[in-house]
Write a protein that holds these residues in place. Structure first.
Motif, PDB file in Angstrom:
ATOM      1  N   PRO A 113       0.832  -1.207   0.000  1.00  0.00           N
ATOM      2  CA  PRO A 113       0.000   0.000   0.000  1.00  0.00           C
ATOM      3  C   PRO A 113       0.866   1.256   0.000  1.00  0.00           C
ATOM      4  O   PRO A 113       2.037   1.228   0.391  1.00  0.00           O
ATOM      5  N   ASP A 114       0.288   2.351  -0.432  1.00  0.00           N
ATOM      6  CA  ASP A 114       0.954   3.647  -0.344  1.00  0.00           C
ATOM      7  C   ASP A 114      -0.127   4.707  -0.109  1.00  0.00           C
ATOM      8  O   ASP A 114      -1.307   4.364   0.059  1.00  0.00           O
ATOM      9  N   LYS A 115       0.255   5.983  -0.117  1.00  0.00           N
ATOM     10  CA  LYS A 115      -0.716   7.016   0.239  1.00  0.00           C
ATOM     11  C   LYS A 115      -1.788   7.204  -0.827  1.00  0.00           C
ATOM     12  O   LYS A 115      -2.823   7.819  -0.557  1.00  0.00           O
ATOM     13  N   TRP A 116      -1.563   6.688  -2.044  1.00  0.00           N
ATOM     14  CA  TRP A 116      -2.547   6.834  -3.115  1.00  0.00           C
ATOM     15  C   TRP A 116      -3.436   5.599  -3.275  1.00  0.00           C
ATOM     16  O   TRP A 116      -4.485   5.671  -3.855  1.00  0.00           O
ATOM     17  N   GLY A 117      -2.978   4.443  -2.800  1.00  0.00           N
ATOM     18  CA  GLY A 117      -3.730   3.204  -2.992  1.00  0.00           C
ATOM     19  C   GLY A 117      -2.873   1.996  -2.679  1.00  0.00           C
ATOM     20  O   GLY A 117      -2.249   1.938  -1.616  1.00  0.00           O
ATOM     21  N   SER A 118      -2.810   1.047  -3.608  1.00  0.00           N
ATOM     22  CA  SER A 118      -2.014  -0.162  -3.371  1.00  0.00           C
ATOM     23  C   SER A 118      -1.671  -0.823  -4.699  1.00  0.00           C
ATOM     24  O   SER A 118      -2.335  -0.608  -5.716  1.00  0.00           O
ATOM     25  N   THR A 119      -0.607  -1.632  -4.644  1.00  0.00           N
ATOM     26  CA  THR A 119      -0.202  -2.444  -5.784  1.00  0.00           C
ATOM     27  C   THR A 119      -0.138  -3.893  -5.332  1.00  0.00           C
ATOM     28  O   THR A 119       0.382  -4.186  -4.248  1.00  0.00           O
ATOM     29  N   PHE A 120      -0.668  -4.787  -6.149  1.00  0.00           N
ATOM     30  CA  PHE A 120      -0.614  -6.211  -5.848  1.00  0.00           C
ATOM     31  C   PHE A 120      -0.188  -6.976  -7.091  1.00  0.00           C
ATOM     32  O   PHE A 120      -0.608  -6.643  -8.200  1.00  0.00           O
ATOM     33  N   PHE A 121       0.665  -7.958  -6.910  1.00  0.00           N
ATOM     34  CA  PHE A 121       0.922  -8.885  -8.011  1.00  0.00           C
ATOM     35  C   PHE A 121       1.230 -10.261  -7.460  1.00  0.00           C
ATOM     36  O   PHE A 121       1.635 -10.414  -6.306  1.00  0.00           O
ATOM     37  N   PHE A 122       0.987 -11.270  -8.292  1.00  0.00           N
ATOM     38  CA  PHE A 122       1.451 -12.612  -7.984  1.00  0.00           C
ATOM     39  C   PHE A 122       1.890 -13.262  -9.281  1.00  0.00           C
ATOM     40  O   PHE A 122       1.430 -12.895 -10.374  1.00  0.00           O
ATOM     41  N   ALA A 123       2.798 -14.206  -9.156  1.00  0.00           N
ATOM     42  CA  ALA A 123       3.250 -14.981 -10.312  1.00  0.00           C
ATOM     43  C   ALA A 123       3.290 -16.445  -9.912  1.00  0.00           C
ATOM     44  O   ALA A 123       3.823 -16.803  -8.855  1.00  0.00           O
ATOM     45  N   TRP A 137       0.748 -14.681 -14.486  1.00  0.00           N
ATOM     46  CA  TRP A 137       0.842 -13.621 -13.491  1.00  0.00           C
ATOM     47  C   TRP A 137      -0.299 -12.640 -13.632  1.00  0.00           C
ATOM     48  O   TRP A 137      -0.929 -12.534 -14.686  1.00  0.00           O
ATOM     49  N   GLU A 138      -0.584 -11.973 -12.522  1.00  0.00           N
ATOM     50  CA  GLU A 138      -1.548 -10.894 -12.476  1.00  0.00           C
ATOM     51  C   GLU A 138      -0.916  -9.734 -11.732  1.00  0.00           C
ATOM     52  O   GLU A 138      -0.187  -9.928 -10.758  1.00  0.00           O
ATOM     53  N   ILE A 139      -1.182  -8.537 -12.207  1.00  0.00           N
ATOM     54  CA  ILE A 139      -0.734  -7.342 -11.502  1.00  0.00           C
ATOM     55  C   ILE A 139      -1.889  -6.360 -11.462  1.00  0.00           C
ATOM     56  O   ILE A 139      -2.594  -6.180 -12.465  1.00  0.00           O
ATOM     57  N   ALA A 140      -2.121  -5.766 -10.308  1.00  0.00           N
ATOM     58  CA  ALA A 140      -3.259  -4.873 -10.117  1.00  0.00           C
ATOM     59  C   ALA A 140      -2.816  -3.620  -9.385  1.00  0.00           C
ATOM     60  O   ALA A 140      -1.978  -3.674  -8.473  1.00  0.00           O
ATOM     61  N   ARG A 141      -3.377  -2.512  -9.788  1.00  0.00           N
ATOM     62  CA  ARG A 141      -3.132  -1.236  -9.117  1.00  0.00           C
ATOM     63  C   ARG A 141      -4.467  -0.639  -8.714  1.00  0.00           C
ATOM     64  O   ARG A 141      -5.418  -0.624  -9.517  1.00  0.00           O
ATOM     65  N   GLU A 142      -4.571  -0.183  -7.455  1.00  0.00           N
ATOM     66  CA  GLU A 142      -5.775   0.488  -6.988  1.00  0.00           C
ATOM     67  C   GLU A 142      -5.447   1.911  -6.560  1.00  0.00           C
ATOM     68  O   GLU A 142      -4.428   2.152  -5.907  1.00  0.00           O
ATOM     69  N   VAL A 178     -10.394   6.463  -4.038  1.00  0.00           N
ATOM     70  CA  VAL A 178     -11.277   7.530  -4.518  1.00  0.00           C
ATOM     71  C   VAL A 178     -12.193   8.039  -3.408  1.00  0.00           C
ATOM     72  O   VAL A 178     -13.060   8.872  -3.666  1.00  0.00           O
ATOM     73  N   SER A 179     -12.017   7.563  -2.181  1.00  0.00           N
ATOM     74  CA  SER A 179     -12.795   8.062  -1.044  1.00  0.00           C
ATOM     75  C   SER A 179     -11.840   8.355   0.114  1.00  0.00           C
ATOM     76  O   SER A 179     -10.770   7.746   0.231  1.00  0.00           O
ATOM     77  N   ALA A 180     -12.235   9.285   0.970  1.00  0.00           N
ATOM     78  CA  ALA A 180     -11.373   9.724   2.061  1.00  0.00           C
ATOM     79  C   ALA A 180     -11.056   8.590   3.029  1.00  0.00           C
ATOM     80  O   ALA A 180      -9.957   8.527   3.589  1.00  0.00           O
ATOM     81  N   ASN A 181     -12.000   7.686   3.251  1.00  0.00           N
ATOM     82  CA  ASN A 181     -11.770   6.585   4.184  1.00  0.00           C
ATOM     83  C   ASN A 181     -11.064   5.394   3.544  1.00  0.00           C
ATOM     84  O   ASN A 181     -10.880   4.357   4.180  1.00  0.00           O
ATOM     85  N   LYS A 182     -10.695   5.513   2.269  1.00  0.00           N
ATOM     86  CA  LYS A 182      -9.944   4.491   1.528  1.00  0.00           C
ATOM     87  C   LYS A 182     -10.738   3.200   1.333  1.00  0.00           C
ATOM     88  O   LYS A 182     -10.155   2.160   1.007  1.00  0.00           O
ATOM     89  N   ARG A 183     -12.034   3.255   1.534  1.00  0.00           N
ATOM     90  CA  ARG A 183     -12.870   2.072   1.293  1.00  0.00           C
ATOM     91  C   ARG A 183     -13.073   1.836  -0.201  1.00  0.00           C
ATOM     92  O   ARG A 183     -13.094   0.698  -0.656  1.00  0.00           O
ATOM     93  N   TRP A 184     -13.252   2.913  -0.960  1.00  0.00           N
ATOM     94  CA  TRP A 184     -13.531   2.792  -2.387  1.00  0.00           C
ATOM     95  C   TRP A 184     -12.281   3.108  -3.188  1.00  0.00           C
ATOM     96  O   TRP A 184     -11.531   4.025  -2.861  1.00  0.00           O
ATOM     97  N   ALA A 185     -12.070   2.332  -4.247  1.00  0.00           N
ATOM     98  CA  ALA A 185     -10.888   2.519  -5.076  1.00  0.00           C
ATOM     99  C   ALA A 185     -11.215   2.198  -6.529  1.00  0.00           C
ATOM    100  O   ALA A 185     -12.157   1.458  -6.829  1.00  0.00           O
ATOM    101  N   ALA A 186     -10.419   2.766  -7.420  1.00  0.00           N
ATOM    102  CA  ALA A 186     -10.462   2.399  -8.833  1.00  0.00           C
ATOM    103  C   ALA A 186      -9.422   1.311  -9.070  1.00  0.00           C
ATOM    104  O   ALA A 186      -8.254   1.463  -8.690  1.00  0.00           O
ATOM    105  N   HIS A 187      -9.848   0.209  -9.668  1.00  0.00           N
ATOM    106  CA  HIS A 187      -9.011  -0.984  -9.802  1.00  0.00           C
ATOM    107  C   HIS A 187      -8.662  -1.202 -11.273  1.00  0.00           C
ATOM    108  O   HIS A 187      -9.543  -1.224 -12.140  1.00  0.00           O
TER     109      HIS A 187
END
Length: 245
Positions: A50-60, A74-79, A82-91
């Motif tokens: 995670p970071d201050k903007w969202g999170s990065t995940f990958f697995f191989a 492999w899959e790689i995802a970036r979120e 988009v909400s102050a409480n970090k509950r909602w994100a763009a994936h």
């Protein structure tokens, strides 16, 4: 453990920052005659940051025959929050890989895909319980075979993690369901629940970040058999070990 192979999205790893390496002995070739050509060993590398903007995940994932590697996925995802409480994100996510045949050493590229959509993430204050839900537009790019045409799809994903018994045990996993008009019923479903015993929770084993457990791949219209068909239901367990960094 999977020929198309898969796992998980952002919060599957359960901790705020986690990296791990897994080794799975797959019992599919022992349980199903039509899966006798299935690789018996899979290694998995996962990272969630995670970071201050969202999170990065990958697995191989890398599958192995007795004489070497059989394929990789492999899959790689970036979120982005988009909400102050970090509950909602763009994936945003990418999936892709390669598999080879044990019979003639031919190789096949998986029809790779791009996914985008909203995600809802929740975690308890100590991160011992996590849940992530995603609803995504999925685009399959044209594949190497004439029948692998580009097409639009939709995927729903849920990822969970629960650590309990004084952090001795972890139950985690995911479920994916997506549209594919090339399969019977037009839908593919796969879930891979994992159960781990975390040895570093035992007295005198602090710092030994080894977990022992199992994963069960439960799928419909997903696993390819030796006859070139992927229209069956399977439940395939593994014996597994995981080292977390």
């Amino acid at each position: 453990m999977r020929l198309k192979l898969m796992i998980i999205v952002a919060l599957a790893v359960i901790t705020v920052k986690a990296q791990n390496v897994q080794l799975h002995y797959d019992l599919g070739h022992n349980l199903y005659e039509e899966l006798s050509n299935r690789p018996s060993v899979t290694t998995t590398v996962e990272m969630f940051k995670p970071d201050k903007w969202g999170s990065t995940f990958f697995f191989a994932d890398i599958d192995y025959f007795h004489d070497g590697a059989a394929g990789a996925y492999w899959e790689i995802a970036r979120e982005l929050n988009v909400s102050a409480n970090k509950r909602w994100a763009a994936h945003v996510e990418y999936n892709g890989g390669l598999a080879s045949s044990q019979l003639d050493n031919s190789s096949t590229r998986f029809q790779h895909a791009f996914l985008v959509g909203p995600a809802w993430n929740w975690a308890s204050s100590d991160f011992s319980r996590t849940l992530s839900l995603q609803a995504m537009y999925k685009y399959y790019f044209k594949g190497q075979h004439p029948w692998n045409r580009a097409f639009n799809s939709f995927q729903a994903t849920a990822v969970w993690g629960i650590t309990f018994a004084g952090r001795l045990c972890t139950f985690s996993g995911f479920i994916d369901c997506w549209y594919d008009n090339n399969v019977r019923g037009n839908w593919i479903t796969i879930t891979e629940p994992q159960f781990w015993v975390n040895l570093n929770a035992l007295r005198g084993m602090e710092g030994v970040n080894l977990s022992l457990g199992t994963e069960v791949e439960v799928s419909n219209n997903f696993v390819w058999d030796k006859n070139g068909r992927n229209d069956h239901f399977y439940a395939i367990p593994t014996l597994a070990a995981k080292w977390s960094f």
